[in-house]
Design an enzyme around this catalytic site. Sequence first.
Site, PDB file in Angstrom:
ATOM      1  N   CYS A  96       0.806  -1.216   0.000  1.00 40.07           N
ATOM      2  CA  CYS A  96       0.000   0.000   0.000  1.00 40.07           C
ATOM      3  C   CYS A  96       0.844   1.273   0.000  1.00 40.07           C
ATOM      4  CB  CYS A  96      -0.968   0.004   1.185  1.00 40.07           C
ATOM      5  SG  CYS A  96      -0.196  -0.151   2.800  1.00 40.07           S
ATOM      6  N   HIS A 129      -2.202   7.152   3.456  1.00 33.34           N
ATOM      7  CA  HIS A 129      -0.763   7.334   3.639  1.00 33.34           C
ATOM      8  C   HIS A 129      -0.317   8.615   2.942  1.00 33.34           C
ATOM      9  CE1 HIS A 129      -0.607   3.472   5.367  1.00 33.34           C
ATOM     10  NE2 HIS A 129      -0.137   2.761   4.356  1.00 33.34           N
TER      11      HIS A 129
END
Length: 355
Positions: free
Chosen positions: A134, A259
């Site tokens: 990810c 993120h």
Amino acid sequence: MTARTGRPTLAVVGATGAVGSVMLQILSQHADIWGEIRLIASPRSAGRKLSVRGEEVEVVALDEEALSGVDVAMFDVPDEVALRWAPVAAAAGAVVVDNSGAFRMDPEVPLVVPEVNPHAARVRPRGIIANPHCTTLSMIVPLGALHAEFGLSELVVSSYQAVSGAGRAGIDTLRQQLSLVAGTELGTSPGDVRRAVGDNTGPFPEPVALNVVPWAGSLREDGWSSEEMKIRDESRKVLGLPRLRVAVTCVRVPVVTAHALTVHARFEDEVTVDRARDILATAPGVVLFDDPAAGEFPTPADVVGTDPTWVGRVRRCLDDPTALELFVCGDNLRKGSALNTAQIAELVAAEWAAS
């Protein structure tokens, strides 16, 4: 892949997990190209009903029968489960799109980001295609677009990773810690947050509320973490740059989902901010959001729940005319996991339809 009539059968393996639930949302939002969608999970989840494409579908237990007759199987399961069952699904005739870390660095398994290297999905000796980690996915799409123009030669990255990257346990830990520190004067003397939190650090080595933790993953050689090595190795493989110089520091921050990364990207040729902005503004899967004078730059709180990678703070390095500085944000459960998996599956479905 054996040619069949009608539309391909899709299996979602790990349908009841956090990423699995996002996969089902995406399948309901994207063009309906699938025939049967089969929802598969562990035996303890069998019998549950989940909604996909506006219909309630019963979850079945993962076994050979559940994988029979499947054309494409999207896996979101722990590495050990993928290692056991992905080859079984491939042997049964499915193309597996795996979101675990089990096969990413296998030389016979392509690591695919559709906006960057879609051609790689067609060469899959083991019948498996891997989805990057990810954090890699949170930056690789804009980097791929810039690399195609300028030729990437070096990458220095610091990540600011949301707690959902550590799964449901990460989210629960942050929320529990926030409840302990809310309305207090904690964070003003050494160790006061740790004393309040106690042993309730969950999957993290330190408190994450009112804190940042410069660690993600497990220990590797010479003090590097597994997550830092993933970013290095996966960026090289996706971009086709096996000798790319990469340095990474991973940091966990008190954000639930999305993120963020600071990126120092050095290129073979001299760069200009204007050209870089033009590339980023037109790159598929990228949103350029960059006007600091107006207070406009991406943050996790703004991009969570969206599909693109958001890019801001685009600057040329003050001391190097071949380097750019960027700040990027992406939802680690969408493009960082479920969306990229679904996009790869759609590439395979397009092959299936053409066969």
